[in-house]
Motif scaffolding. Structure first.
Motif, PDB file in Angstrom:
ATOM      1  N   ARG B 257      21.638  38.462 -18.687  1.00 13.23           N
ATOM      2  CA  ARG B 257      20.833  37.816 -19.446  1.00 13.23           C
ATOM      3  C   ARG B 257      19.374  37.699 -19.088  1.00 13.23           C
ATOM      4  N   HIS B 258      19.151  37.890 -17.826  1.00 17.73           N
ATOM      5  CA  HIS B 258      17.945  37.616 -17.170  1.00 17.73           C
ATOM      6  C   HIS B 258      17.324  39.149 -17.050  1.00 17.73           C
ATOM      7  N   PRO B 259      16.066  39.427 -16.978  1.00 14.43           N
ATOM      8  CA  PRO B 259      15.578  40.774 -16.758  1.00 14.43           C
ATOM      9  C   PRO B 259      15.482  41.077 -15.142  1.00 14.43           C
ATOM     10  N   TYR B 260      15.757  40.140 -14.294  1.00 11.97           N
ATOM     11  CA  TYR B 260      16.009  40.434 -12.858  1.00 11.97           C
ATOM     12  C   TYR B 260      17.381  40.949 -12.724  1.00 11.97           C
ATOM     13  N   SER B 294       4.635  29.219 -12.812  1.00 11.39           N
ATOM     14  CA  SER B 294       5.381  29.488 -14.079  1.00 11.39           C
ATOM     15  C   SER B 294       6.735  30.397 -13.674  1.00 11.39           C
ATOM     16  N   CYS B 295       6.915  31.564 -14.446  1.00 14.88           N
ATOM     17  CA  CYS B 295       8.067  32.507 -14.068  1.00 14.88           C
ATOM     18  C   CYS B 295       7.695  33.165 -12.795  1.00 14.88           C
ATOM     19  N   ARG B 296       8.546  33.276 -11.915  1.00 20.21           N
ATOM     20  CA  ARG B 296       8.239  33.815 -10.424  1.00 20.21           C
ATOM     21  C   ARG B 296       8.471  35.486 -10.632  1.00 20.21           C
ATOM     22  N   PHE B 297       9.013  35.866 -11.515  1.00 21.02           N
ATOM     23  CA  PHE B 297       9.537  37.058 -11.564  1.00 21.02           C
ATOM     24  C   PHE B 297       8.319  37.761 -12.427  1.00 21.02           C
ATOM     25  N   ALA B 298       7.514  37.000 -12.998  1.00 22.49           N
ATOM     26  CA  ALA B 298       6.359  37.647 -14.024  1.00 22.49           C
ATOM     27  C   ALA B 298       6.017  38.811 -13.480  1.00 22.49           C
ATOM     28  N   GLY B 299       5.356  38.745 -12.367  1.00 23.52           N
ATOM     29  CA  GLY B 299       4.667  39.821 -11.860  1.00 23.52           C
ATOM     30  C   GLY B 299       5.466  41.181 -11.783  1.00 23.52           C
ATOM     31  N   ARG B 300       6.623  41.126 -11.636  1.00 23.75           N
ATOM     32  CA  ARG B 300       7.587  42.458 -11.802  1.00 23.75           C
ATOM     33  C   ARG B 300       8.294  42.660 -12.976  1.00 23.75           C
ATOM     34  N   CYS B 301       8.174  41.941 -13.985  1.00 23.81           N
ATOM     35  CA  CYS B 301       9.056  41.734 -15.068  1.00 23.81           C
ATOM     36  C   CYS B 301       8.358  42.754 -16.108  1.00 23.81           C
ATOM     37  N   PRO B 302       9.314  43.668 -16.825  1.00 17.72           N
ATOM     38  CA  PRO B 302       8.857  44.610 -17.810  1.00 17.72           C
ATOM     39  C   PRO B 302       8.697  43.967 -19.158  1.00 17.72           C
ATOM     40  N   TYR B 303       9.324  42.847 -19.285  1.00 18.27           N
ATOM     41  CA  TYR B 303       9.272  41.980 -20.563  1.00 18.27           C
ATOM     42  C   TYR B 303       7.941  40.934 -20.502  1.00 18.27           C
ATOM     43  N   ALA B 304       7.347  40.790 -19.515  1.00 17.54           N
ATOM     44  CA  ALA B 304       6.518  39.668 -19.524  1.00 17.54           C
ATOM     45  C   ALA B 304       5.434  39.727 -20.565  1.00 17.54           C
ATOM     46  N   GLN B 305       5.366  38.157 -21.072  1.00 19.48           N
ATOM     47  CA  GLN B 305       4.331  38.004 -21.867  1.00 19.48           C
ATOM     48  C   GLN B 305       3.466  36.786 -21.788  1.00 19.48           C
ATOM     49  N   ALA B 307       3.462  33.802 -22.547  1.00 16.10           N
ATOM     50  CA  ALA B 307       4.242  32.584 -22.410  1.00 16.10           C
ATOM     51  C   ALA B 307       4.884  32.479 -21.281  1.00 16.10           C
ATOM     52  N   CYS B 308       5.202  33.518 -20.636  1.00 18.39           N
ATOM     53  CA  CYS B 308       5.886  33.638 -19.471  1.00 18.39           C
ATOM     54  C   CYS B 308       4.871  33.044 -18.187  1.00 18.39           C
ATOM     55  N   THR B 309       3.694  33.092 -18.228  1.00 20.04           N
ATOM     56  CA  THR B 309       2.851  32.643 -17.324  1.00 20.04           C
ATOM     57  C   THR B 309       2.227  31.088 -17.424  1.00 20.04           C
ATOM     58  N   PRO B 312       6.144  26.163 -15.845  1.00 20.04           N
ATOM     59  CA  PRO B 312       7.500  26.195 -15.156  1.00 20.04           C
ATOM     60  C   PRO B 312       8.533  26.644 -16.054  1.00 20.04           C
ATOM     61  N   ILE B 313       9.513  27.523 -15.892  1.00 16.22           N
ATOM     62  CA  ILE B 313      10.480  27.825 -16.538  1.00 16.22           C
ATOM     63  C   ILE B 313      11.785  27.219 -16.312  1.00 16.22           C
ATOM     64  N   PRO B 314      12.094  26.412 -17.321  1.00 20.20           N
ATOM     65  CA  PRO B 314      13.536  25.723 -17.072  1.00 20.20           C
ATOM     66  C   PRO B 314      14.814  26.465 -17.106  1.00 20.20           C
ATOM     67  N   ARG B 325      17.221  31.456 -16.478  1.00 23.18           N
ATOM     68  CA  ARG B 325      15.847  30.994 -16.311  1.00 23.18           C
ATOM     69  C   ARG B 325      14.898  32.121 -16.844  1.00 23.18           C
ATOM     70  N   CYS B 326      14.752  31.947 -18.497  1.00 27.29           N
ATOM     71  CA  CYS B 326      13.744  33.038 -18.942  1.00 27.29           C
ATOM     72  C   CYS B 326      13.376  32.563 -20.298  1.00 27.29           C
ATOM     73  N   VAL B 327      12.204  32.449 -20.705  1.00 26.50           N
ATOM     74  CA  VAL B 327      11.618  32.171 -21.993  1.00 26.50           C
ATOM     75  C   VAL B 327      12.238  33.119 -23.105  1.00 26.50           C
ATOM     76  N   ARG B 328      12.521  34.229 -22.680  1.00 26.16           N
ATOM     77  CA  ARG B 328      12.623  35.214 -23.626  1.00 26.16           C
ATOM     78  C   ARG B 328      14.162  35.683 -23.871  1.00 26.16           C
ATOM     79  N   HIS B 329      15.088  35.045 -23.097  1.00 27.37           N
ATOM     80  CA  HIS B 329      16.304  35.356 -23.186  1.00 27.37           C
ATOM     81  C   HIS B 329      16.998  35.723 -24.577  1.00 27.37           C
TER      82      HIS B 329
HETATM   83  S1  SF4 Z   1      10.347  34.572 -18.506  1.00 28.13           S
HETATM   84 FE1  SF4 Z   1       9.124  36.052 -18.880  1.00 28.13          FE
HETATM   85  S2  SF4 Z   1       8.415  36.997 -17.195  1.00 28.13           S
HETATM   86 FE2  SF4 Z   1       9.896  35.876 -16.633  1.00 28.13          FE
HETATM   87  S3  SF4 Z   1      12.056  36.880 -16.623  1.00 28.13           S
HETATM   88 FE3  SF4 Z   1      11.718  36.122 -18.684  1.00 28.13          FE
HETATM   89  S4  SF4 Z   1      10.681  37.543 -19.685  1.00 28.13           S
HETATM   90 FE4  SF4 Z   1      10.394  38.194 -17.665  1.00 28.13          FE
END
Ligand code: SF4
Lengths: 315, 338
Positions: B257-260, B294-305, B307-309, B312-314, B325-329
Motif C-alpha cells: 500500500r505504500h510507495p516505498y 512532512s512525508c519523509r519518502f517524498a524526495g524519492r517517491c514517484p507519486y509525490a505531489q 499534498a505530500c510535502t 506530517p503524514i499520520p 502512512r501515505c496521503v495517496r494510499h
Molecule cells: S505521501 Fe506522497 S510522497 Fe509520501 S509516500 Fe505517499 S505519495 Fe509518496
C-alpha cells in the motif's frame, strides 16, 4: 604447545650468540686499558703493564679470548673480577637478589596501579575518569626518574620523615624495615611502568569494548564484571603483555639509576662500579647476565601469548 | 508441568507490544531522532519482519528493547514484553531478561563470538549466568544446543575455539548461544546477510525448525524482502525512523500500500520478469538531522505531489487491519510486479 615452546627456546641460541659477541666486543670500543689501571695508572712502567696483560690473558688474540669466555659463560662462569679477584658469578649471585627485589616490586607496583587505571579509562573512553587517567599518565611518562626520586625523597623522607631515604635491609632481618626501604625505589622505578601499562591497556580495552563479541557477551546478559573482567580483559591482554615484557627490560636497566640514588648495592650499581674501575670481566659478566634474564623473560612473555591466544598456538 | 508459566498477555494478546517507541542520540549538542514513534507487536510463537534500508532505524529500534544501544541513547515510549515494561528498566533488570527471555543474534558471525574462549565456555557461561547449576549440567545443555543447531560431533566441538568454525557454523553456534536459555523472543538482526546464499537458506530453515521446536517468537530485522517472504508472518516496513506500512505477509506481497514498499518489492531480483531491468529505488535515506517534517519518502517517491510535502503524514489504520502512512494510499493501486 610443547613443540611451540621448544622452537622458541631453540630460537634463543642465535640471539644469545649475537648478544655475547656485542657484550664481549664492548672491550674494543671502551677507551682505556684495564691493564694500565691495574698496573698503577699513569705511573705504571711498560714492563709492569705487559706483565698484567699476560696475567689477564690480554696478549692472546681476541677471538681466542672470546671463545674461552663464551664457553665459560655458557656454564654461567664469568671468570674473576679484576678488582676483588672473587668469582664474578658469586658476586652477581650476591647482588642480583636485591636488584630483583627492586625490579620485581616496581613491576608489581606497575601492574597494581597500571591495570586498574587502564580499566577505568579503557571501558569508557573520553569520559571524565578517562581524561583524568590520560592526564596523570602523560605526566608520569614525562617525569624523569631521578627527578621523581628527588621529589619523593624530599617530601617523604626529608621534610616528613615517613620513609627512609636510602639503604637496604634484608627481608630476613626485618620484613617491616625491608618494606619501608623498598617503597621509594619501587615507586620511583615503577611509575613509568604503571603509566605505560595503563596507556596500553586503555587503548586495547577501548578497542575491545567496541567489538562485536563484547556486544554478544552483553546480549546474553552477562554482568559487567564478566563482560569486562573475563571477556574484554583477556582479549586486551596481548598488547599489555608485550609492554610488560619490554618494561621488565627497562626495569632491570633502570635499577642502575635507582640503586645509585637509594644507595643499594645491587647488580646495577655493580655494573656501574665495574665500568668506573675498568673491571671488564665483571662488566661483561653482569651485562651478559642481565641480557640472559631479559631474554628468558621475553620467552615467558611469548609463551603466555600463546596461552592467551588460541590462534598463535595453531600457527 | 502443573502450572504453565503463561502470563495473561502472552495467552491472549501479543508477546511484545511496542508503542510510540522513539530513540534519539545527542552528540555535540545536536539531537537526532533516529527512531520516531514506532509501534509494532509480535505474537507469541510468530515472526514479525522489520524491513528497511540501512538508516531506517530498524536495528536501533530492536536493540533499544534490550538495552544494547550506547548509553547516549535516549529512549521513550513503551515496549511491553509479557506484561513487563522494557522501556525505563534498570540495567540490572535488563540483564536478567537479556539472553534469558529475549535473545539476540547478529549480522556478523565471524566476529560475534569471543575468539579467546572456547565455544563450550561461551555457551556454558550464558547458561549458568541465568540458570546457575553445575558446570556439568551446563556442558550437557551446551552439547544439546550444538546438536540442535546441526553441528556434528557437538561434544568434541565444545572444546574448540571459534576460529575452527566456518562462517555458517559460527552463526549456528551464535544461534545455540542465543537459544540456550529457551527465550520467548529472538531478535534476529540481519542474521544471514553476511553469509553465502546457500548457507543463508540453511540458516533460515534452521531458525524456522527451532521456532517450531521451541516455540519462540522472532523479531526478524532485515533489508531483504526475500528473507521476509520465506520466514515472516507479518511485516513492518520502516523508512527514515518511522513505520510506513504494516501488514500480514500475504496481503503485503500481493498488494503493497505504500510507495516505498512497492519500491522495495520491485527491487527484489525474482519479482521482475526475465528481460526486464531491476528497479532500485533512486536516492538514499536522508540523515536523521535532515528528516523532512512532512512525508519523509517524498524526495524519492514517484507519486509525490504537493499534498505530500505540506504536513506530517499520520499513520492510518485501515479497515482490514493494515496500517499505512501515505496521503495517496487510497487512490494509488500498487502491485508487487509491474
Ligand atoms: S505521501 Fe506522497 S510522497 Fe509520501 S509516500 Fe505517499 S505519495 Fe509518496
Amino acid at each position: 604447545m610443547l613443540t611451540f615452546i621448544l622452537r622458541r627456546v631453540l630460537a634463543l641460541i642465535p640471539l644469545l650468540f649475537i648478544v655475547s659477541v656485542i657484550v664481549y666486543g664492548l672491550i674494543l670500543i671502551v677507551p682505556g686499558d684495564p691493564a694500565i689501571t691495574l698496573a698503577g695508572g699513569e705511573e705504571a712502567t711498560n714492563e709492569r703493564i705487559e706483565e698484567v696483560q699476560k696475567e689477564l690473558g690480554l696478549d692472546r688474540p681476541f677471538l681466542v679470548r672470546y671463545g674461552e669466555w663464551v664457553g665459560n659463560a655458557a656454564q654461567l662462569d664469568f671468570g674473576r673480577s679484576l678488582y676483588s679477584d672473587l668469582p664474578i658469578t658469586e658476586e652477581i649471585a650476591e647482588r642480583f637478589p636485591k636488584t630483583l627485589q627492586i625490579a620485581g616490586g616496581a613491576l608489581a607496583f606497575g601492574l597494581l596501579v597500571g591495570i586498574p587505571l587502564g580499566i577505568i579509562s579503557g571501558i569508557r573512553p573520553r569520559s571524565v575518569s578517562d581524561r583524568a587517567v590520560v592526564f596523570i599518565t602523560s605526566a608520569a611518562i614525562a617525569i624523569p626518574t631521578f627527578w621523581l626520586a628527588l621529589i619523593l625523597i624530599l617530601q617523604l623522607a626529608v621534610y616528613r620523615n615517613i620513609l627512609p631515604s636510602r639503604g637496604f635491609v634484608p627481608f630476613s632481618e626485618s620484613p617491616a624495615q625491608w618494606f619501608e626501604h623498598m617503597i621509594l625505589p619501587w615507586i620511583t622505578l615503577g611509575t613509568l611502568t604503571a603509566a605505560t601499562i595503563a596507556r596500553q591497556l586503555r587503548g586495547a580495552l577501548s578497542d575491545t569494548m567496541g567489538s562485536d563479541h563484547i556486544r554478544t557477551s552483553r546480549s546474553v546478559g552477562l554482568p559487567p564484571v564478566k563482560v569486562v573482567g573475563k571477556h574484554a580483559l583477556k582479549n586486551s591482554s596481548a598488547p599489555v603483555l608485550t609492554v610488560v615484557g619490554l618494561q621488565i627490560a627497562y626495569l632491570l636497566g633502570g635499577t642502575v639509576v635507582v640503586e645509585q640514588i637509594f644507595g643499594i648495592a645491587g647488580l646495577g650499581s655493580y655494573v656501574l662500579t665495574a665500568i668506573n674501575r675498568k673491571d671488564f670481566p665483571a662488566m661483561q659478566g653482569a651485562v651478559m647476565f642481565i641480557a640472559l634474564i631479559t631474554v628468558v623473560v621475553n620467552l615467558i612473555v611469548d609463551i603466555s601469548y600463546a596461552l592467551l591466544n588460541p590462534k598463535v598456538r595453531v600457527e | 508441568m502443573t502450572t504453565p508459566d503463561i502470563t495473561p498477555t502472552s495467552a491472549t494478546g501479543p508477546l511484545l507490544e511496542v508503542t510510540d517507541l522513539s530513540v534519539s542520540f545527542t552528540a555535540h549538542k545536536q539531537t537526532a531522532k533516529v527512531v520516531d514513534q514506532v509501534s509494532f507487536s509480535v505474537q507469541p510463537g510468530k515472526t514479525l519482519g522489520i524491513v528497511g534500508e540501512s538508516g531506517s532505524g530498524k536495528t536501533v529500534s530492536s536493540l533499544a528493547l534490550v538495552g544494547l544501544l550506547p548509553r547516549t541513547a535516549n529512549i521513550t515510549g513503551s515496549a511491553r514484553f509479557a506484561g513487563q515494561e522494557l522501556v525505563g528498566m534498570t540495567t540490572r533488570q535488563q540483564r536478567q531478561i537479556r539472553g534469558n527471555d529475549i535473545s539476540v543474534i547478529f549480522q556478523e558471525p565471524m566476529t560475534s563470538l569471543d575468539p579467546v574462549f572456547t565455544v563450550g565456555n561461551q555457551l556454558t557461561g550464558a547458561h549458568r549466568n541465568h540458570q546457575g547449576g553445575s558446570k556439568k549440567d551446563a556442558l550437557d545443555r551446551a552439547e544439546e544446543m550444538l546438536r540442535l543447531v546441526g553441528i556434528p560431533e557437538p561434544r568434541k566441538r565444545l572444546a574448540e575455539y571459534p576460529h575452527a568454525f566456518s562462517g555458517g557454523m559460527r552463526q549456528r553456534v551464535m544461534i545455540a548461544l542465543a537459544l540456550i536459555n529457551s527465550p520467548r523472543l529472538l531478535i534476529a538482526d540481519e542474521p544471514t546477510t553476511a553469509l553465502d546464499v546457500t548457507i543463508q537458506s540453511q540458516i533460515l530453515e534452521l531458525l524456522q525448525e527451532l521456532q517450531q521446536a521451541m516455540g519462540m517468537a522472532i523479531l526478524f530485522v532485515t533489508h531483504d524482502l526475500g528473507v521476509v517472504a520465506s520466514v515472516c508472518d507479518d511485516v513492518s516496513v520502516m523508512y527514515a525512523g518511522q513505520v510506513v506500512e504494516q501488514a500480514g505477509i500475504d496481503e503485503f506481497f500481493a498488494h503493497p500500500r505504500h510507495p516505498y514498499s512497492e519500491g522495495l518489492l520491485r527491487s527484489m531480483p525474482h519479482s521482475v520478469p526475465k528481460g526486464e531491468r531491476l528497479r532500485m529505488i533512486p536516492g538514499t535515506v536522508p540523515l536523521p538531522s535532515r528528516f523532512p517534517t512532512s512525508c519523509r519518502f517524498a524526495g524519492r517517491c514517484p507519486y509525490a505531489q504537493e499534498a505530500c510535502t505540506a504536513d506530517p503524514i499520520p499513520l492510518e489504520q485501515l479497515d482490514d487491519g493494515r496500517v499505512v502512512r501515505c496521503v495517496r494510499h487510497r487512490e494509488l493501486v500498487m502491485e508487487a510486479r509491474s
